[in-house]
Structure formats: structure tokens, C-alpha cells
Design an enzyme around this catalytic site. Sequence first.
Site, PDB file in Angstrom:
ATOM      1  NE  ARG A 272     -12.814   4.572  -2.480  1.00 56.69           N
ATOM      2  CZ  ARG A 272     -12.675   3.275  -2.195  1.00 56.69           C
ATOM      3  NH1 ARG A 272     -13.628   2.408  -2.541  1.00 56.69           N
ATOM      4  NH2 ARG A 272     -11.593   2.832  -1.571  1.00 56.69           N
TER       5      ARG A 272
ATOM      6  CE1 TYR B 155     -11.055   7.295   7.925  1.00 57.84           C
ATOM      7  CE2 TYR B 155     -10.484   5.053   7.281  1.00 57.84           C
ATOM      8  CZ  TYR B 155     -10.895   6.332   6.948  1.00 57.84           C
ATOM      9  OH  TYR B 155     -11.135   6.653   5.635  1.00 57.84           O
TER      10      TYR B 155
ATOM     11  CE  LYS C 141      -8.292   4.556  -4.745  1.00 58.73           C
ATOM     12  NZ  LYS C 141      -7.990   5.548  -3.676  1.00 58.73           N
TER      13      LYS C 141
ATOM     14  NE  ARG D  28     -13.775   5.293   1.560  1.00 54.59           N
ATOM     15  CZ  ARG D  28     -13.937   3.992   1.346  1.00 54.59           C
ATOM     16  NH1 ARG D  28     -15.151   3.479   1.283  1.00 54.59           N
ATOM     17  NH2 ARG D  28     -12.890   3.203   1.204  1.00 54.59           N
TER      18      ARG D  28
END
Length: 329
Positions: A145, A311, A170, A279
Site C-alpha cells: 500500500r 482478483y 493494515k 497493488r
Amino acid sequence: MQSPSANFSGKPPKLLDQVRDKIRLKHYSIRTEQAYTDWIKRFILYFGKKHPREMGAPEVERFLTHLAVNGQVAASTQNQARCALLFLYKEVLGVELPWLDNVGQAKAPKRLPVVLNRDEMQAILSRLTGTHWLIASLLYGTGMRIMECLRLRVQDVDMKRKEILIRDGKGAKDRVTMLPIALVQPLQAHLTNVRELHESDLAAGYGAVYLPHALERKYPNAAREWCWQYVFPAGKLSTDPRSGAVRRHHVQEQAIQRAVKQAVRAADLTKAATPHTFRHSFATHLLEGGYDIRTVQELLGHADVSTTMIYTHVLNKGGRGVKSPLDNL
């Protein structure tokens, strides 16, 4: 560092100072502190500066409805405001009422991420230069990120093992990702320049960097050591909003976002690509390359594989890999 609520007049601290103290006690980031205090101020001003103790569920619901209907904010924005107000009542005011758990949460729409193909990715990177190119290449080459990349310290990059240690990502989790071989030499050259800048700061009486979780008190000299310096330091010294100390912070994310936006426009792409798109592209291209989804999950730092599964729906095959009957005619 003196607490913002500390005073010598005997007066109780102001409400927002109490909020800041509680946030810092829980080691929340400065970004969370700014967001929460802004939402609490907006909530109070919306009801004519009425104290939150005099309000409750109807006012919270009314404010959140106002954001959605009149402000037309996204569900994620509305939920951030909700979290800020629940933090105010539960953590700061100590209000334990049943309605706190009944305040509804907006349902965020499930959207597929924007993904660039390899030609589009190359077109963007070829239009970036210097530090902007290096950061963008790391975002695509590692799946980090943007803030994870900008907060990297020198000691987090292992050139020999070709690894990058991402600290406090995160969910306050650490993880390891790869360092692309193609970036080893450019990154070494970049760090040589950064070290010269750091030594110049030391000679000028500066050179200290922000250290989290009271490490500065535990290791008084660590803030000036090379290993703790940011990999991507800012071009200018700045004043820490919490401590007031003059330091060199890391590059601001807005600078990278602007550079990428200009590169996307220059490449004449029709996709709304941002640094976070890199990303998404990283994950999708790994899956296209045949890598196991669990490996991709670990590299991205997802707690649940179902998050990574999104994805599989944007692989470069269209229609989930199903061949249209029209193509068989």
C-alpha cells in the site's frame, strides 16, 4: 511531550483534547486522530454546538442520514463518521447505552478493482522519473500500500535476501514481501543520496526521525541513527504536529498521487488508475502467472483469503475465462 489536555489552571480539558489524549493512548495514527476530531467537530457544529452528552441515538442517526442524503458521501465515508462518533461516546465520554450498538452501518457496494494490463503499467512507469518512478515501481513490484511504502525505514530493506519487511501494516500486522531484482541497483543508488542528506541534517543539528510507541524514550539516540531513517524522506524539514519537534518526515502521499495522475493522463489511458491500482495489478498479474492464491494472500497481507479471491474475477481473460459462443462461429 506535554499532553494537549495538560493545563495549570485547574480547568477540565476541552472535549477535543480529551479525544486526542484517548486516541494517542491507544496508539492510533495521526491520520485517524485528524479524521476523528474533524468528524466530531462537524457533528457538534451540525447541532449548534450542543454538547454530545446532551445528545444520543436520534442525533447520531440524523447526522449520518444527513451525510448520506444531503452530503451524498460514500458508504465508507459515512462509516468513518460513525466510527468517530462511537469512539467519542464509548471511549471518551464513557457512555454505555444499548443504542450505541444499534447505530446502523452503511452497506458498502462491492466493486471490482481497477486493474492495469502490463502494457498500461509500463506506459505509466515510463512517464515517471526519479523518486516518483522508484516508489511507483515498488508499489507494483511488491504489492505494498502507498503508506506502507512511504513509511519504510532503511533497516526494513534487505538487499541480500531481496526482501522488504513491512512493519505495522493494515491491522497492525507485520509481513514480508519480495524486493524486485530490477530495483536493487536503483534503490541502492537512491539510499546513497538519502544518506548524504541525513549526514547533512546531522551536521546542521537535525537528523532525528519520528519513532513510534515511545521508542525515542527507550533508545534516546536511535532517532538519529541511519537504520531508522525513512527510505523516502521529504524534501524539506517540517514540524511534528504532536511533539512540535522539527524533523524530516517521509514523502507525502499526495505528491505520489499527483505524479501518477499526471502519468496516467500523459499515457492517454481510459482507466481511473491511482497508486493503489498498482497493488491490484500486482495481485492479478501474479495469479495470471500461475502463483498460488495463498501465496498472493500472504504477500498482500490479507487476513482472509476471500479478500484475495476478488482478483480471480478480474483476470485478463474476461467473463471468468469463459469463451463466448460468438467466437466459435
